[in-house]
Design a protein around this motif. Structure first.
Motif, PDB file in Angstrom:
ATOM      1  N   ASN A 217       0.832  -1.200   0.000  1.00  0.00           N
ATOM      2  CA  ASN A 217       0.000   0.000   0.000  1.00  0.00           C
ATOM      3  C   ASN A 217       0.870   1.255   0.000  1.00  0.00           C
ATOM      4  O   ASN A 217       0.568   2.239  -0.675  1.00  0.00           O
ATOM      5  CB  ASN A 217      -0.919  -0.030   1.216  1.00  0.00           C
ATOM      6  CG  ASN A 217      -1.695   1.261   1.384  1.00  0.00           C
ATOM      7  OD1 ASN A 217      -2.516   1.596   0.547  1.00  0.00           O
ATOM      8  ND2 ASN A 217      -1.403   1.994   2.453  1.00  0.00           N
ATOM      9  N   HIS A 223      -3.804   5.091  -4.618  1.00  0.00           N
ATOM     10  CA  HIS A 223      -4.885   5.206  -3.642  1.00  0.00           C
ATOM     11  C   HIS A 223      -5.006   6.597  -3.022  1.00  0.00           C
ATOM     12  O   HIS A 223      -5.960   6.868  -2.302  1.00  0.00           O
ATOM     13  CB  HIS A 223      -4.688   4.166  -2.525  1.00  0.00           C
ATOM     14  CG  HIS A 223      -3.549   4.469  -1.581  1.00  0.00           C
ATOM     15  ND1 HIS A 223      -2.228   4.341  -1.917  1.00  0.00           N
ATOM     16  CD2 HIS A 223      -3.549   4.902  -0.285  1.00  0.00           C
ATOM     17  CE1 HIS A 223      -1.465   4.658  -0.878  1.00  0.00           C
ATOM     18  NE2 HIS A 223      -2.226   5.010   0.118  1.00  0.00           N
ATOM     19  N   LEU A 224      -4.044   7.452  -3.297  1.00  0.00           N
ATOM     20  CA  LEU A 224      -3.997   8.715  -2.544  1.00  0.00           C
ATOM     21  C   LEU A 224      -5.301   9.525  -2.607  1.00  0.00           C
ATOM     22  O   LEU A 224      -5.811   9.943  -1.565  1.00  0.00           O
ATOM     23  CB  LEU A 224      -2.805   9.580  -2.986  1.00  0.00           C
ATOM     24  CG  LEU A 224      -1.412   8.977  -2.775  1.00  0.00           C
ATOM     25  CD1 LEU A 224      -0.337   9.994  -3.132  1.00  0.00           C
ATOM     26  CD2 LEU A 224      -1.218   8.503  -1.341  1.00  0.00           C
ATOM     27  N   HIS A 228      -6.639   9.343   1.017  1.00  0.00           N
ATOM     28  CA  HIS A 228      -6.094  10.516   1.701  1.00  0.00           C
ATOM     29  C   HIS A 228      -6.566  11.790   1.001  1.00  0.00           C
ATOM     30  O   HIS A 228      -5.743  12.560   0.488  1.00  0.00           O
ATOM     31  CB  HIS A 228      -4.562  10.475   1.699  1.00  0.00           C
ATOM     32  CG  HIS A 228      -3.989   9.170   2.158  1.00  0.00           C
ATOM     33  ND1 HIS A 228      -4.163   8.679   3.429  1.00  0.00           N
ATOM     34  CD2 HIS A 228      -3.253   8.243   1.508  1.00  0.00           C
ATOM     35  CE1 HIS A 228      -3.549   7.505   3.545  1.00  0.00           C
ATOM     36  NE2 HIS A 228      -2.993   7.213   2.390  1.00  0.00           N
ATOM     37  N   ASP A 349      -4.807   4.583   6.226  1.00  0.00           N
ATOM     38  CA  ASP A 349      -4.526   3.371   5.453  1.00  0.00           C
ATOM     39  C   ASP A 349      -4.959   2.094   6.178  1.00  0.00           C
ATOM     40  O   ASP A 349      -4.986   1.025   5.574  1.00  0.00           O
ATOM     41  CB  ASP A 349      -3.027   3.258   5.173  1.00  0.00           C
ATOM     42  CG  ASP A 349      -2.569   4.275   4.138  1.00  0.00           C
ATOM     43  OD1 ASP A 349      -3.241   4.384   3.101  1.00  0.00           O
ATOM     44  OD2 ASP A 349      -1.537   4.937   4.374  1.00  0.00           O
TER      45      ASP A 349
HETATM   46 FE   FE2 Z   1      -1.586   5.652   2.104  1.00  0.00          FE
END
Ligand code: FE2
Ligand code: FES
Lengths: 397, 75
Positions: A217, A223-224, A228, A349
């Motif tokens: 990850n 995935h940011l 996030h 996360d």
């Molecule tokens: Fe992350």
């Protein structure tokens, strides 16, 4: 006992299977991720312990944990008892934390050794460099010598270790290339950041996932924007890039890093003399297998992923600065704010790595699919792990 | 000191983990045995004194080591 209680002939008996890695060893376009068993199976966990963690350079702790001569700190790494010792010349040694006599654990808790490390069982004594200094009564009461007890052959078992950026790396099986070769890519890329580091703050937390999911990850920026969203204001997806894999090293970088500002406009002093690239650049690579790094112009952090079993890990986070925090109490609040920010980012996360862990119990999950554009560093890591495991299966005894 | 009294003091020092006391008590016991000419018993006690001296970096370690070495009990 009736015969049928002996397991040899039992139908359907579980024979530990070695996993099929052929899908992982394909190019990114067609590759599959590591099979479920690599996240859930205790036998494969043990196999990776040997072939991935112990055969390479794993991060186990920090040099600042043992600053003074005589400081001795036991560290249990994947069940392996280690002892980190600061000797009288300022050097750091890592030893197996067991006595050469009967294998007793030598040091139970962090301590400062005033004289020698004395085994709590029969009191064999070892110096801070591991040398065996005395073996009381070994030749009978009051006789501390015996021709078969050769002290120069019975020092503490030293484990290969190397300190880079205050992180203690160990190669437990002794077979890896020397650390400067092993981590040549990381060291060369981060040469700009070879500056004195001052430890600021740290925290640890437990996460219910296999250690690899935390690394996977961390490697990718895909995935940011989803996980996030708070980072988006200063760090959009298109501002991120992959840090190119070079052996045991991959991750991501950003071109729009902004340093943190306090309520009164205060900022951290930057590391001295960084090239212009770092004005807005920041990089987040992983030195495989388990050391995640964060390079910014005004602070550096590292996250050690410490496996606690197939489905549990501890993440230990430590943050460093280019100035001595003791001399800048005016920046204490800003440091606290920085720590809190990283804590919240890393905790964002948690649900994904824990969710992926539970997903590894889905019997039809096939390791998943990589985006050939967005998932490259994660793929690099899978590929590297598979190679290590394969090497262990081919050459391991 | 009587040996019995010494024994009790030793036990108390062990219980209290008072290592510098242990060095000095075992050292005394060793010297006492040397006076009596009982080398084996002396080296037994002196070994204990030596080990606790090593443990705590006690300055008497060197002197105790010399006695043990002179009787062939230490390197
Ligand atoms: Fe992350
Ligand atoms: S096990 Fe350490 S001295 Fe016997």
């Amino acid at each position: 006992m009736p015969d049928d209680q002996f397991p040899e002939d039992m139908p359907g008996q579980m024979i530990p299977q070695s996993s099929d890695l052929s899908g992982v060893l394909q190019p990114v376009e067609t590759a599959r991720g590591l099979p479920n068993a690599h996240y859930t199976d205790p036998d494969i966990y043990d196999e990776e312990r040997k072939s991935v963690m112990f055969a390479n350079w794993a991060g186990i702790g920090f040099a600042f944990d043992t600053p003074n001569a005589g400081d001795a700190m036991p560290v249990e790494f994947m069940g392996m008892p280690l002892l980190v010792v600061r000797d009288g010349d300022g050097g750091l040694g890592v030893f197996q934390n067991t006595c050469r006599h009967r294998g007793m654990i030598l040091v139970e808790q962090k301590t400062n050794v005033r004289g020698t490390i004395r085994c709590p069982y029969h009191s064999w004594c070892y110096g801070l460099k591991g040398e065996l200094r005395s073996t009381p009564h070994v030749g009978g009461p009051g006789q501390n010598l015996h021709e078969n007890i050769k002290r120069n052959e019975l020092g503490l078992t030293e484990i290969r270790s190397y300190v880079w950026r205050d992180i203690i790396y160990v190669n437990i099986d002794g077979t890896a290339a020397p650390f400067p070769d092993y981590a040549a890519g990381a060291m060369a890329r981060m040469k700009d950041h070879d500056k004195p580091l001052y430890h600021g703050d740290g925290f640890s937390f437990e996460v219910k996932c296999n250690w690899k999911l935390a690394v996977e990850n961390y490697c990718e920026s895909y995935h940011l924007p989803w996980i996030h969203p708070g980072l988006n204001s200063y760090s959009r997806l298109e501002d991120h890039y992959h840090v190119k894999n070079d052996g045991a090293f991959a991750g991501q970088g950003t071109k729009v890093f902004q340093g943190m500002q306090g309520d009164n406009g205060e900022v951290f002093p930057d590391f001295n003399g960084l090239p212009e690239f770092w004005d807005k650049g920041a990089e987040y690579p992983v030195v495989f297998p388990n050391v995640m790094l964060g390079f910014q112009r005004d602070h550096f952090f590292t996250v050690l992923v410490l496996p606690q079993g197939p489905e549990k890990s501890i993440e230990r986070v430590e943050i460093f600065y280019g100035f001595d925090p003791a001399e800048r109490p005016d920046l204490d609040d800003l440091r606290a704010k920085n720590t809190a920010q990283w804590k919240s980012v890393l905790k964002e996360d948690l649900f994904v790595v824990e969710g992926m862990q539970r997903g590894r119990h889905a019997v039809h999950f096939d390791g998943g699919k990589f985006s050939p554009v967005m998932d490259n560093p994660t793929y690099d890591f899978h590929h590297w792990v598979a190679k290590q495991v394969e090497k262990g299966r081919t050459f391991g005894g | 000191m009587e040996l019995k009294a010494l024994d009790e003091t030793l036990l108390a020092a062990h219980a209290a983990q008072d290592k510098s006391m242990l060095v000095s008590l075992y050292h005394q016991a060793g010297d006492h045995m040397l006076d009596l000419g009982n080398i084996d018993a002396a080296c037994f006690y002196l070994t204990h004194a030596y080990i606790f001296a090593l443990d705590t970096n006690d300055p008497s370690a060197g002197a105790i080591h010399r006695i043990l070495a002179s009787h062939g009990r230490e390197e």
